[in-house]
Structure formats: structure tokens, C-alpha cells
Design a protein around this motif. Structure first.
Motif, PDB file in Angstrom:
ATOM      1  N   GLN A   2     -14.131  11.691  14.509  1.00 37.02           N
ATOM      2  CA  GLN A   2     -13.439  10.437  14.179  1.00 37.02           C
ATOM      3  C   GLN A   2     -12.234  10.222  15.093  1.00 37.02           C
ATOM      4  O   GLN A   2     -11.974   9.091  15.544  1.00 37.02           O
ATOM      5  CB  GLN A   2     -12.998  10.468  12.713  1.00 37.02           C
ATOM      6  CG  GLN A   2     -14.138  10.394  11.719  1.00 37.02           C
ATOM      7  CD  GLN A   2     -13.676  10.616  10.296  1.00 37.02           C
ATOM      8  OE1 GLN A   2     -12.471  10.781  10.037  1.00 37.02           O
ATOM      9  NE2 GLN A   2     -14.614  10.626   9.363  1.00 37.02           N
TER      10      GLN A   2
ATOM     11  N   THR B  20       1.108  11.650   7.830  1.00 41.63           N
ATOM     12  CA  THR B  20       0.446  10.741   8.786  1.00 41.63           C
ATOM     13  C   THR B  20       1.321  10.541  10.011  1.00 41.63           C
ATOM     14  O   THR B  20       2.537  10.773   9.978  1.00 41.63           O
ATOM     15  CB  THR B  20       0.151   9.371   8.145  1.00 41.63           C
ATOM     16  OG1 THR B  20       1.396   8.776   7.732  1.00 41.63           O
ATOM     17  CG2 THR B  20      -0.766   9.502   6.945  1.00 41.63           C
TER      18      THR B  20
ATOM     19  N   GLN C 136      -3.039  10.714   0.757  1.00 41.63           N
ATOM     20  CA  GLN C 136      -3.175  10.582   2.204  1.00 41.63           C
ATOM     21  C   GLN C 136      -2.403  11.672   2.930  1.00 41.63           C
ATOM     22  O   GLN C 136      -2.790  12.112   4.011  1.00 41.63           O
ATOM     23  CB  GLN C 136      -2.689   9.192   2.645  1.00 41.63           C
ATOM     24  CG  GLN C 136      -3.065   8.859   4.083  1.00 41.63           C
ATOM     25  CD  GLN C 136      -2.707   7.441   4.451  1.00 41.63           C
ATOM     26  OE1 GLN C 136      -1.831   6.826   3.843  1.00 41.63           O
ATOM     27  NE2 GLN C 136      -3.392   6.901   5.454  1.00 41.63           N
TER      28      GLN C 136
ATOM     29  N   GLN D 128     -12.099  -1.831  16.310  1.00 40.68           N
ATOM     30  CA  GLN D 128     -11.774  -1.175  15.032  1.00 40.68           C
ATOM     31  C   GLN D 128     -12.895  -0.283  14.487  1.00 40.68           C
ATOM     32  O   GLN D 128     -12.629   0.812  13.975  1.00 40.68           O
ATOM     33  CB  GLN D 128     -11.394  -2.229  13.996  1.00 40.68           C
ATOM     34  CG  GLN D 128     -10.909  -1.644  12.661  1.00 40.68           C
ATOM     35  CD  GLN D 128      -9.659  -0.805  12.816  1.00 40.68           C
ATOM     36  OE1 GLN D 128      -8.591  -1.324  13.101  1.00 40.68           O
ATOM     37  NE2 GLN D 128      -9.783   0.518  12.646  1.00 40.68           N
TER      38      GLN D 128
ATOM     39  N   SER E  81       1.908   7.571  13.154  1.00 39.01           N
ATOM     40  CA  SER E  81       1.625   6.225  13.676  1.00 39.01           C
ATOM     41  C   SER E  81       2.202   6.124  15.085  1.00 39.01           C
ATOM     42  O   SER E  81       3.322   6.608  15.350  1.00 39.01           O
ATOM     43  CB  SER E  81       2.226   5.145  12.777  1.00 39.01           C
ATOM     44  OG  SER E  81       1.663   5.195  11.474  1.00 39.01           O
TER      45      SER E  81
ATOM     46  N   GLY F  92      -2.523   3.444  13.548  1.00 40.51           N
ATOM     47  CA  GLY F  92      -2.285   4.332  12.410  1.00 40.51           C
ATOM     48  C   GLY F  92      -1.907   3.563  11.157  1.00 40.51           C
ATOM     49  O   GLY F  92      -2.006   2.322  11.134  1.00 40.51           O
ATOM     50  N   PRO F  93      -1.534   4.272  10.138  1.00 31.29           N
ATOM     51  CA  PRO F  93      -1.250   5.710  10.122  1.00 31.29           C
ATOM     52  C   PRO F  93      -2.509   6.575  10.264  1.00 31.29           C
ATOM     53  O   PRO F  93      -3.538   6.300   9.668  1.00 31.29           O
ATOM     54  CB  PRO F  93      -0.590   5.936   8.769  1.00 31.29           C
ATOM     55  CG  PRO F  93      -1.114   4.821   7.906  1.00 31.29           C
ATOM     56  CD  PRO F  93      -1.317   3.651   8.811  1.00 31.29           C
ATOM     57  N   VAL F  94      -2.363   7.632  11.081  1.00 35.98           N
ATOM     58  CA  VAL F  94      -3.439   8.598  11.307  1.00 35.98           C
ATOM     59  C   VAL F  94      -3.176   9.815  10.413  1.00 35.98           C
ATOM     60  O   VAL F  94      -2.150  10.483  10.572  1.00 35.98           O
ATOM     61  CB  VAL F  94      -3.496   9.025  12.786  1.00 35.98           C
ATOM     62  CG1 VAL F  94      -4.642  10.008  12.994  1.00 35.98           C
ATOM     63  CG2 VAL F  94      -3.634   7.810  13.682  1.00 35.98           C
ATOM     64  N   PRO F  95      -4.063  10.110   9.486  1.00 32.26           N
ATOM     65  CA  PRO F  95      -3.824  11.267   8.597  1.00 32.26           C
ATOM     66  C   PRO F  95      -4.004  12.591   9.340  1.00 32.26           C
ATOM     67  O   PRO F  95      -4.929  12.758  10.128  1.00 32.26           O
ATOM     68  CB  PRO F  95      -4.884  11.096   7.504  1.00 32.26           C
ATOM     69  CG  PRO F  95      -5.979  10.311   8.158  1.00 32.26           C
ATOM     70  CD  PRO F  95      -5.304   9.393   9.152  1.00 32.26           C
TER      71      PRO F  95
ATOM     72  N   SER G 281     -11.051   5.482  13.238  1.00 31.98           N
ATOM     73  CA  SER G 281     -11.006   5.784  11.806  1.00 31.98           C
ATOM     74  C   SER G 281      -9.667   5.407  11.178  1.00 31.98           C
ATOM     75  O   SER G 281      -9.491   5.557   9.977  1.00 31.98           O
ATOM     76  CB  SER G 281     -11.264   7.282  11.588  1.00 31.98           C
ATOM     77  OG  SER G 281     -10.268   8.067  12.229  1.00 31.98           O
ATOM     78  N   TYR G 282      -8.745   4.916  11.981  1.00 33.18           N
ATOM     79  CA  TYR G 282      -7.432   4.510  11.496  1.00 33.18           C
ATOM     80  C   TYR G 282      -7.180   3.082  11.965  1.00 33.18           C
ATOM     81  O   TYR G 282      -7.813   2.585  12.896  1.00 33.18           O
ATOM     82  CB  TYR G 282      -6.336   5.456  12.010  1.00 33.18           C
ATOM     83  CG  TYR G 282      -6.471   5.814  13.465  1.00 33.18           C
ATOM     84  CD1 TYR G 282      -5.927   5.003  14.467  1.00 33.18           C
ATOM     85  CD2 TYR G 282      -7.139   6.975  13.859  1.00 33.18           C
ATOM     86  CE1 TYR G 282      -6.051   5.334  15.807  1.00 33.18           C
ATOM     87  CE2 TYR G 282      -7.271   7.310  15.191  1.00 33.18           C
ATOM     88  CZ  TYR G 282      -6.728   6.483  16.160  1.00 33.18           C
ATOM     89  OH  TYR G 282      -6.844   6.799  17.485  1.00 33.18           O
TER      90      TYR G 282
ATOM     91  N   TYR H 116     -13.765  15.183  11.354  1.00 32.09           N
ATOM     92  CA  TYR H 116     -12.422  14.726  11.721  1.00 32.09           C
ATOM     93  C   TYR H 116     -12.268  14.676  13.240  1.00 32.09           C
ATOM     94  O   TYR H 116     -11.711  13.711  13.792  1.00 32.09           O
ATOM     95  CB  TYR H 116     -11.387  15.661  11.101  1.00 32.09           C
ATOM     96  CG  TYR H 116      -9.950  15.271  11.379  1.00 32.09           C
ATOM     97  CD1 TYR H 116      -9.324  14.282  10.626  1.00 32.09           C
ATOM     98  CD2 TYR H 116      -9.218  15.892  12.397  1.00 32.09           C
ATOM     99  CE1 TYR H 116      -8.001  13.923  10.875  1.00 32.09           C
ATOM    100  CE2 TYR H 116      -7.910  15.542  12.652  1.00 32.09           C
ATOM    101  CZ  TYR H 116      -7.303  14.550  11.892  1.00 32.09           C
ATOM    102  OH  TYR H 116      -6.000  14.189  12.144  1.00 32.09           O
TER     103      TYR H 116
END
Length: 554
Positions: free
Chosen positions: A45, A214, A211, A168, A216, A232-235, A172-173, A42
Motif C-alpha cells: 500500500q 500518523t 488510527q 487516489q 502527514s 496523509g495522514p499516513v498511519p 492508501s492515504y 502495508y
């Protein structure tokens, strides 16, 4: 400890408790190991895209000094330490080296200091790596991420969409330009974006889906009309997501099932042995026995099974022996009765008839006694008799038997050494009387001149003892005398008296009293000494042991 070994419930319960504890500890360790790797992935990422964008922007600076100046400016804004470090100062693994060559970032996290060091490769800088040190992630730093992306996009006027597609893979988001109407913003958020083109707002979404929560980041971009850049959305990192929870739960259940199976397996194997033994007994194999393992309830069941099969086998053998012996014992008095009846028909002499009828009556009385003996033996041998235990004065029983034989002892001497009047023991009076009566009768039959009767209590056990001065019983024949219809002289006539059932009845009475009977040589008179011992309290589970023949009082 003995209770634990004997109780299946305690053993299984303790085993389950230990098993649950071990599975819980193992599940905790697995979660920690999995989450350590998940957290590392994580971090990489989250850092990958930002580090790549910074490295790209730094690489576009015209001079090394401008690169350093730009990094200094970004460091002040991000409140992070950004600099260059020589490659020679960093020992890289093969995996880390490959990631850097593919323009991905690597993260080295020090859990003790809660500090992460991020390294990225900068094009045109073969001797140094871009280094960022992060000790905490603030809202300012999150808001700076879309600003850095927007600064990168300024180098691609008119090709912003294409540039986002190129960036992109490092994020990871999602990265995308969206209309404001698609974001479901409130009036305050819309106003801030429209009035301040450099404004970045954060959108928090707490979803019940997999998910989870999150974030954003939304920033306005003047080069793309009516569009905003959305990252995002970024978890947010979830330490126990559903997949991990479900996997650990299933794995723990599997371990518990296997553990319970192996806890129950020995019990199932033992019960299976008993079941197989029962099937063999049902088919007629009465010599089948169960191997006893341990000391728990199943082991006790096996002991009970073996005792049951021993008892059944002994009953069948006793029944067969009884049938043979009874048929033999009945022939003699029946033959005499038949002979007497023939004599009655052949004589007219009144006195002879009277004499013959008296002999027939004696034979019939002998048959009645034989039947009574057989019934008593069968009752004691083939099942639990109805016993009514009470406190019996041992002296009274001995005196009663001595008084009964005083009239028929002829020239024999019966001496006694009796216990005190207050010496009592739990027993069935009539059966205890039968034991002493049998002992004294046998002693008078085989003694030379003297019989000695004694009794008392020793070490929690009561006993009665009868000795004589006869020839005694050879040691090799002492166990045989307690068998049904056993006669050491092989005599079946009234001259020797009895039918060979007396001592076998005594043996069964001792068994149901929870005691035992034995015969040895009398140390005082030299003949046979018969002794029966039994617990003074029938409710107490006492283990029989050899008793000293000590008389408590005269």
C-alpha cells in the motif's frame, strides 16, 4: 508421580499451566502469521502510489535515455537504487502479474537482509519493469513523495484536482489540496511554507484512536493559489492494533474455556457417576457400585462409596440375620422359664420348688449372657466402637486367660509358648482379652486333650494364636465359623456352649484393630489353629499380609 496422579488439584493446576503456555504459543504464532501478511499488505500500500507516480512520470519522458537520466536524478535525491530490469529475470506469480497489469506495484521483502524490492510496470516499456530497492525509509524519501506527486501534476495544468482523483485509488492515504488555515500549523511551519515554495514539512500526530500515530506531508504548490498539497495522514504500522489484540484475546479465552472444560469434564463425569449411584442407593438399590477409574480423590470417593454401600448392605443383612437368630435363641430359655413357672404352680414340694427356681435362675442368667453377647456384637458390627488403644503386654493377656481357664479345664492340658515381657503392641486390653478368651474357650470345648497358646510380633505385626488337637475345621467351613450364629454342628443347646456369636465378635474386633483373623490346621497338634494379627502401631497404615507363626521367646 503417584502424588500427581492422586491429586486432582495438581493435575488441574498442571493442566492449566500447560494450557496457558500452549495458548500463549499459539497466540504468538497467529500474531506472527497475521502480522506477516499485514506487513506485506502495508508495504504494498505504501509503495503502490509512489511507484505508480514514478512510472507515470517516467513514461512521459520523450526517450529511453531521458527516462534513465530522470531515474538517475531521482535515485540520487531519494538515495535509492532506481533502474529497469528485464522482465525475463523475474519469475512472477499469477497474483503479482495481475497487480502489475492493473498498474499496481508489487513488493518482495527479504526479512534476513531487511531489503524490499519494488516492481512497477511502465507504459511503453513492454520488456522491462521499473525496479526500486529500499533498505530503509528516511525523512528525505518521505518528503520526496509529495514532490513527485507535484511533478506529475505539472503535466495537468488546470486539472490538478481531477488528476488527484485519478491518483487516489493508488494511494492508501488521502491526497488533497487544503488551505493552510485548516492544518493547524505553528508559526515556524507557516513561515517555511510561505518563504520556500519547494519546502515540504512533516506533521506527526499521536492519537489515542484506533488510527494511532500518523504522518502527514505538506508541500506548497504555486499553480493552486492559497492551497498546499497534503498527503496523509499516513498511519504508522502498528504491530498489535486493537482489532488484532481483541481478536487474539477472544480466541485465546475461547481456547482456555474449552481447555478448562475438557480438564474438568473427566472429573464431572466421575462425580456424576457417584451422584447417580447415590440416587439409586437412596431408592433402595443397595447393590449399586461405582466403577473405579484412576487413583485420584474422586476414585477414593468411589472406593469409600462402595465400602459404604457394602457396609450398609452387610448391616442390613446382619440385622435381618440377627433378628431371626435372636428370636430363635430366645425361644429356648424363655420356653424353659415358662415351663419352670408352670412347674412351680403345680407342685407344693419345697425342695422341688427350690430346684426349679435354681433352673429358672440359670435360664435367666443365660438370657443375660445372650443379651450381652448380642449387644457386644451389635456394637462392633453397626458402627465404630469407642476404642482406647494403649501399649499392651501380650504376655500378660495370654497369662491372664490361661489362669482363668486353669480352674475349669478339668483334665485338659493348656500349654503355652509366650513372648518376652517387653513385647508390647497397641490394642484395647478388654477386647484383646475377649479374643484370646474366645479362642481358648473354643479350643477347650473341641480339643481331645491339649490346647496350645502363643503370641508375639513378626514383621511389624502382633499376633495371638491358639491351637488344639481336636478334629479341626474342614476347609470349606472355615469362613463360615466367623458368621454370626454360625454353628457347624447345628446345635443350639447348652451342651455345646455359646450362641455362635463368639467368633463373629472376634472377627469384628480384628477389623477395628486394623487386622484380621483366620483359621487353618495346626501343624503341631493337628486340630484347628485360630490366629489374629494386627499392626503394633495403630497410627501406621500397614497392609496386612500372611504372618509366620513365630514365637519371639519362651
Amino acid at each position: 508421580m503417584s502424588t500427581f496422579k492422586q491429586s486432582i488439584f495438581l493435575r488441574i493446576y498442571a493442566g492449566l499451566v500447560c494450557l496457558v503456555a500452549l495458548v500463549a504459543i499459539l497466540a504468538y504464532i497467529i500474531v506472527q502469521v497475521i502480522n506477516y501478511q499485514r506487513a506485506q499488505d502495508y508495504r504494498e500500500q505504501m509503495a503502490d502510489g509512489v511507484a505508480h507516480v514514478i512510472a507515470e512520470v517516467v513514461a512521459r519522458q520523450p526517450t529511453v535515455q531521458s527516462q534513465k537520466d530522470w531515474l538517475a536524478d531521482v535515485s540520487r535525491v531519494l538515495e535509492l537504487d532506481l533502474n529497469f530490469v528485464p522482465r525475463t529475470e523475474i519469475n512472477l506469480s499469477r497474483t503479482e502479474r495481475n497487480r502489475l497489469q492493473d498498474h499496481h506495484a508489487i513488493v518482495r521483502y527479504d526479512a534476513s537482509k531487511a531489503i524490499g524490492d519494488i516492481y512497477a510496470q511502465v507504459d511503453g516499456q513492454p520488456n522491462v519493469y521499473l525496479h526500486m530497492q529500499v533498505d530503509k525509509l528516511t525523512e528525505v524519501q518521505i518528503k520526496m513523495i509529495p514532490i513527485l506527486v507535484l511533478e506529475d501534476l505539472t503535466y495537468f495544468p488546470g486539472a490538478e484536482q481531477q488528476r488527484l482523483k485519478e491518483l487516489q485509488p493508488y494511494f492508501s492515504y488521502p491526497l488533497a489540496f487544503k488551505k493552510l488555515s485548516e492544518l493547524n500549523l505553528d508559526m515556524d511551519q507557516l513561515s517555511r511554507l510561505r518563504t520556500d515554495k519547494t519546502q515540504t514539512i512533516l506533521l506527526y500526530r499521536d492519537s489515542a484512536t484506533m488510527q494511532g500515530t500518523t504522518i502527514s506531508a505538506v508541500s506548497a504548490y504555486t499553480n493552486v493559489p492559497n492551497r498546499v498539497l497534503v498527503l496523509g495522514p499516513v498511519p504508522i504500522f502498528n504491530w498489535l492494533p486493537f482489532k488484532v489484540f481483541a481478536g487474539i484475546t477472544l480466541f485465546s479465552l475461547f481456547l482456555l474455556i474449552m481447555g478448562v472444560y475438557f480438564l474438568i469434564l473427566p472429573l464431572e463425569r466421575k462425580i456424576g457417576k457417584v451422584r447417580k449411584a447415590l440416587n439409586r442407593v437412596r431408592k433402595g438399590s443397595l447393590d449399586t457400585r461405582v466403577t473405579i477409574e484412576g487413583s485420584d480423590e474422586v476414585a477414593n470417593l468411589g472406593i469409600s462409596f462402595n465400602m459404604m454401600t457394602d457396609h450398609i448392605q452387610r448391616l442390613i443383612e446382619a440385622q435381618q440375620e440377627l433378628t431371626r437368630a435372636v428370636s430363635h435363641e430366645l425361644r429356648t430359655p424363655v420356653a424353659r422359664v415358662r415351663f419352670g413357672m408352670e412347674m412351680l404352680t403345680d407342685t407344693d414340694d419345697y425342695d422341688a420348688r427350690i430346684s426349679q427356681m435354681e433352673m429358672i435362675d440359670k435360664d435367666i442368667e443365660e438370657l443375660n449372657k445372650l443379651i450381652d453377647e448380642i449387644m457386644t456384637y451389635a456394637k462392633l458390627e453397626q458402627g465404630t466402637p469407642s476404642l482406647h488403644f494403649e501399649n499392651v503386654v501380650i504376655k500378660d493377656v495370654l497369662q491372664q486367660v490361661i489362669g482363668e481357664f486353669d480352674r475349669i479345664k478339668k483334665d485338659k492340658i493348656i500349654s503355652s509358648q509366650l513372648p518376652a515381657q517387653d513385647i508390647t503392641a497397641e490394642a484395647e486390653y478388654r477386647y484383646l482379652h475377649r479374643v484370646v478368651q474366645n479362642f481358648v474357650g473354643n479350643a477347650l470345648r473341641y480339643c481331645n486333650s491339649t490346647v496350645r497358646v502363643s503370641g508375639g510380633i513378626e514383621d511389624g505385626f502382633a499376633y495371638v494364636c491358639v491351637e488344639d488337637d481336636g478334629a479341626g475345621i474342614p476347609e470349606k467351613d472355615r469362613a463360615k465359623v466367623f458368621e454370626a450364629f454360625a454353628r457347624l454342628d447345628d446345635s443350639r443347646t447348652r451342651a455345646s456352649g455359646g450362641y455362635g456369636l463368639g467368633l463373629s465378635i472376634v472377627s469384628r474386633i480384628a477389623y477395628w484393630f486394623g487386622g484380621r483373623v483366620e483359621v487353618d490346621q495346626s501343624p503341631l497338634l493337628g486340630g484347628a489353629r485360630f490366629t489374629m494379627t494386627w499392626p503394633i502401631r495403630q497410627s501406621s497404615k500397614q497392609t496386612m499380609h500372611p504372618q509366620k507363626k513365630v514365637v519371639t521367646s519362651e
